[in-house]
Design a protein around this motif. Structure first.
Motif, short mmCIF file in Angstrom:
data_model
loop_
_atom_site.label_atom_id
_atom_site.label_comp_id
_atom_site.label_asym_id
_atom_site.label_seq_id
_atom_site.Cartn_x
_atom_site.Cartn_y
_atom_site.Cartn_z
N GLY A 231 2.78 5.18 4.93
CA GLY A 231 2.14 6.52 4.98
C GLY A 231 1.72 6.91 6.51
N SER A 232 0.70 7.62 6.74
CA SER A 232 0.50 8.02 8.03
C SER A 232 0.56 7.08 9.33
N VAL A 233 0.73 7.58 10.45
CA VAL A 233 0.65 6.70 11.62
C VAL A 233 -1.00 6.38 11.70
N ILE B 134 0.81 -1.05 0.06
CA ILE B 134 -0.08 -0.01 -0.06
C ILE B 134 0.84 1.31 -0.07
N VAL B 135 0.90 1.89 -1.03
CA VAL B 135 1.93 2.91 -1.37
C VAL B 135 1.18 4.36 -1.43
N PRO B 136 1.99 5.47 -0.75
CA PRO B 136 1.59 6.63 -0.66
C PRO B 136 1.64 7.46 -1.72
N TRP B 137 1.41 8.87 -1.85
CA TRP B 137 1.31 9.60 -3.02
C TRP B 137 2.68 10.52 -3.13
N ASN B 138 3.54 10.41 -2.00
CA ASN B 138 4.61 11.33 -1.87
C ASN B 138 5.72 11.14 -2.95
N ILE C 27 -0.49 -4.47 -5.51
CA ILE C 27 -0.22 -3.09 -5.18
C ILE C 27 -1.25 -2.36 -5.15
N LYS C 28 -1.52 -1.29 -4.09
CA LYS C 28 -2.64 -0.46 -4.10
C LYS C 28 -2.08 1.13 -4.05
N PRO C 29 -1.88 1.69 -5.42
CA PRO C 29 -1.21 2.94 -5.01
C PRO C 29 -2.31 4.27 -4.65
N SER C 30 -1.66 5.15 -4.16
CA SER C 30 -2.78 6.17 -3.74
C SER C 30 -3.46 6.76 -4.76
N GLU C 31 -4.94 7.08 -4.35
CA GLU C 31 -5.61 7.47 -5.57
C GLU C 31 -5.26 8.69 -6.10
N LEU C 32 -4.45 9.51 -5.21
CA LEU C 32 -3.83 10.77 -5.78
C LEU C 32 -2.89 10.83 -6.82
P1 NDP Z 1 -2.72 7.66 4.22
O1 NDP Z 1 -1.84 7.18 5.35
O2 NDP Z 1 -3.97 7.77 4.70
O3 NDP Z 1 -2.46 7.25 2.88
C1 NDP Z 1 -1.30 6.36 2.46
C2 NDP Z 1 -1.67 5.02 1.76
O4 NDP Z 1 -2.82 4.21 2.48
C3 NDP Z 1 -2.53 5.39 0.37
O5 NDP Z 1 -2.19 4.37 -0.62
C4 NDP Z 1 -3.98 5.49 0.92
O6 NDP Z 1 -5.07 5.32 -0.11
C5 NDP Z 1 -4.04 3.88 1.89
N1 NDP Z 1 -5.14 4.03 2.64
C6 NDP Z 1 -5.92 5.16 3.24
N2 NDP Z 1 -6.74 4.63 4.01
C7 NDP Z 1 -6.46 3.30 4.33
C8 NDP Z 1 -7.22 1.89 4.89
N3 NDP Z 1 -8.26 2.31 5.72
N4 NDP Z 1 -6.60 0.68 4.69
C9 NDP Z 1 -5.67 0.86 3.78
N5 NDP Z 1 -5.17 1.51 2.97
C10 NDP Z 1 -5.41 2.83 3.24
O7 NDP Z 1 -1.96 9.26 4.14
P2 NDP Z 1 -2.92 10.65 3.49
O8 NDP Z 1 -3.12 10.53 2.06
O9 NDP Z 1 -4.34 10.61 4.00
O10 NDP Z 1 -2.05 11.69 4.22
C11 NDP Z 1 -2.10 12.07 5.46
C12 NDP Z 1 -0.93 12.24 6.18
O11 NDP Z 1 -0.51 11.05 6.05
C13 NDP Z 1 -0.06 13.40 5.46
O12 NDP Z 1 -0.27 14.39 6.01
C14 NDP Z 1 1.25 12.92 6.18
O13 NDP Z 1 1.50 13.45 7.61
C15 NDP Z 1 1.13 11.34 6.26
N6 NDP Z 1 1.88 10.70 5.12
C16 NDP Z 1 3.23 10.21 5.27
C17 NDP Z 1 3.81 9.43 4.35
C18 NDP Z 1 4.99 9.10 4.64
O14 NDP Z 1 5.95 8.68 3.89
N7 NDP Z 1 5.39 8.78 6.16
C19 NDP Z 1 3.22 9.42 3.04
C20 NDP Z 1 1.79 9.95 2.84
C21 NDP Z 1 1.31 10.40 3.88
P3 NDP Z 1 -5.66 6.64 -0.70
O15 NDP Z 1 -4.39 7.42 -1.07
O16 NDP Z 1 -6.11 6.06 -2.00
O17 NDP Z 1 -6.51 6.97 0.27
#
Ligand code: NDP
Length: 485
Positions: free
Chosen positions: A231-233, A151-155, A177-182
């Motif tokens: 991704g986020s905590v 599960i991959v973030p958008w950054n 793989i599940k990319p971020s929707e962004l």
């Molecule tokens: P998220 O942590 O919510 O997203 C990261 C990934 O997890 C995305 O692919 C997202 O998909 C997916 N995801 C979201 N909700 C679920 C769920 N319930 N179950 C499984 N997968 C899920 O980050 P956000 O985009 O909401 O950003 C919020 C904050 O997270 C930021 O402001 C930043 O502080 C932090 N962040 C930290 C990162 C890091 O590298 N440490 C990277 C990105 C964010 P989708 O995007 O499609 O919702």
């Protein structure tokens, strides 16, 4: 910039491009222009089911039967194909995420490097023989986990995907793989590259969609064997709970609030340059952003003057023009970051510069680099991850105080020390709570260096040979032999 070489926008499952069972799609936007770039298939449980089944089947197909050296050769081919498509990948990343083109190019080079690095490792992963006496033969075997979920973030969409995908494949696993929707476009382009390189069906699968739908379906799926989440905590906690239901191992790469400790004897110009780099790269949207500056009191005024001048000189604009900083990824991210700025002001931190959108840009999710001085260690802005170009500066009197402030946060991802005193540098390197510590540099981030968090920055290690342990499990085989005569 025109959208040449747009990848297919369906899901990539079992080697084929498929649309969603529901027929639903979502839009991905260009954050510099707020225009729609593409409509992408919106998946959920149905598509995750198909992808996990395809990945499971691939384990017993040609991929699962391949000797490790062939896995390595295939990864090497992928590295070469990424390099051949580097220009297209970088352009797509810049359009989808907003980052400056040269940064996107660097991240694409990094993605190719992950596949190159782990290609070389694939046939060097083996168990050991443990002596137990003359009539016993005991050895270990390192087996793939099986179906790995990513599960991959958008950054850093492509680079972070490659960071976990390459070691997972090098060890013989398959992947969903599940990319971020962004920012789904470069994961889709990578799937196209895998197909072009002759990848067996099901070895990698991409399911697009929202976190709460496709992401949650994948994290909670009983038939995955391993989960990597970046991704986020908050989401990391949700994902870990879902995996816990089925006792699946996870690697969690979460946030950070990483400190740069600058002592009076440091090379100030170097420290300023690295501090600017640490907060402006990717517009501060990095888990590894150097968002806390801890500066020895005696040099504070000189340091702030140099720092403010450098930050004010940063060029901001659309990523395609290759500025120093592009836009934030979305309107939601702008409002999150400005929310943190407002709290900092309300708590009495002094804004030296920034805090608003640049006046020369009327469209796009832009924000000026922002510096807060007079930040106390317990303030919100000193404790919480902002994930934007916001730097907070706190002073310290001596080494002991610097260390205490540095460690007194819930995160522990990266830390840096700027000093000419080798004893102090090494003392602090051992005492700072972080997965990586840098001395007189910040976040070079080479692929060979094990990377990961302590405390709420997560656990598990990616990059380097350490990642290979995450994607294999050890089996012990004990044999008792009948002694002859
Ligand atoms: P998220 O942590 O919510 O997203 C990261 C990934 O997890 C995305 O692919 C997202 O998909 C997916 N995801 C979201 N909700 C679920 C769920 N319930 N179950 C499984 N997968 C899920 O980050 P956000 O985009 O909401 O950003 C919020 C904050 O997270 C930021 O402001 C930043 O502080 C932090 N962040 C930290 C990162 C890091 O590298 N440490 C990277 C990105 C964010 P989708 O995007 O499609 O919702």
């Amino acid at each position: 910039m025109e959208l040449a070489n747009m990848p297919p926008t369906g899901h990539f499952i079992g080697g084929k491009w498929v649309e969603s069972a529901s027929g639903q799609q979502f839009e991905t936007m260009n954050p510099a222009t707020e225009e729609v770039l593409a409509k992408v298939a919106r998946g959920g449980m149905a598509e995750v089911e198909q992808a996990v089944a395809a990945a499971r089947q691939a384990l017993s197909g040609p991929w699962g039967m391949m000797p490790p050296k062939e896995h390595g050769r295939f990864l090497h081919t992928i590295s070469q194909h990424i390099t051949a498509h580097a220009g297209e990948l970088a352009r797509l990343e810049t359009l989808d995420n907003g980052k400056p083109l040269s940064l996107a190019e660097e991240e694409v080079r990094g993605a190719a490097r992950y596949f190159e690095y782990y290609a070389g490792a694939a046939d060097k992963i083996h168990g050991e023989q443990i002596p137990l006496g003359p009539n016993r033969l005991n050895f270990t075997v390192r087996e793939p986990m099986g179906v790995t979920a990513h599960i991959v973030p958008w950054n850093k969409p492509l680079n972070i995907l490659a960071r976990s995908l390459a070691p997972a494949l090098a060890t013989g696993n398959t992947a969903v793989i599940k990319p971020s929707e962004l920012t789904p476009l470069t994961a889709l382009k990578l799937a196209e590259i895998f197909a072009e390189a002759g990848c067996a069906p099901g070895v990698i699968n991409v399911v697009n969609g929202f976190g709460e739908e496709a992401g949650a379906a994948l994290a909670g799926h009983t038939a995955i064997d391993h989960l990597t989440f970046t991704g986020s905590v908050q989401t990391g906690r949700t994902v870990m709970k879902a995996a816990a239901e089925h006792i699946k191992p996870v690697v969690l790469e979460l946030g950070g609030k990483s400190p740069l400790l600058v002592f009076a004897d440091a090379d100030l110009d170097l420290a300023v340059a690295e501090a600017v780099n640490g907060i402006s790269t990717n517009c501060g949207q990095m888990c590894s952003a150097g968002s806390r500056l801890l500066v020895e009191s005696s040099i504070k005024e000189a340091f702030v003057a140099k720092l403010a001048a450098r930050l004010a000189a940063l060029r901001i604009g659309p990523g395609v023009d290759d500025p120093d900083m592009g836009p934030l990824v979305s309107a939601v991210q702008v409002s999150r970051v400005t929310g943190h700025i407002e709290i900092a002001q309300s708590e009495g931190a002094r804004m030296v510069l920034g805090g608003k959108r640049p006046s020369h840009l009327s469209r796009g999710y832009f924000l000026l680099p922002t510096l807060f001085d007079g930040v106390l260690p317990d303030m919100h802005i000193a404790q919480e991850e902002v994930f934007g170009p916001v730097l907070s500066l706190t002073t310290f009197a001596d080494e002991a105080e610097a260390l205490r402030i540095a460690n007194d946060v819930k995160y522990g991802l990266i830390a840096a020390v700027f000093t000419q005193n080798i004893d102090r540098a090494l003392r602090l390197a051992l005492r700072l709570q972080a997965g990586q510590v840098f001395v007189n540099e910040y976040y070079t981030g080479d692929e060979e260096m094990p990377f990961g968090g302590t405390k709420q920055s997560g656990f598990g290690r990616l990059k380097g040979l350490a990642a290979l342990d995450e994607y294999t499990q050890v089996k012990n085989v004990a044999v008792r032999m009948k002694g002859e005569g």
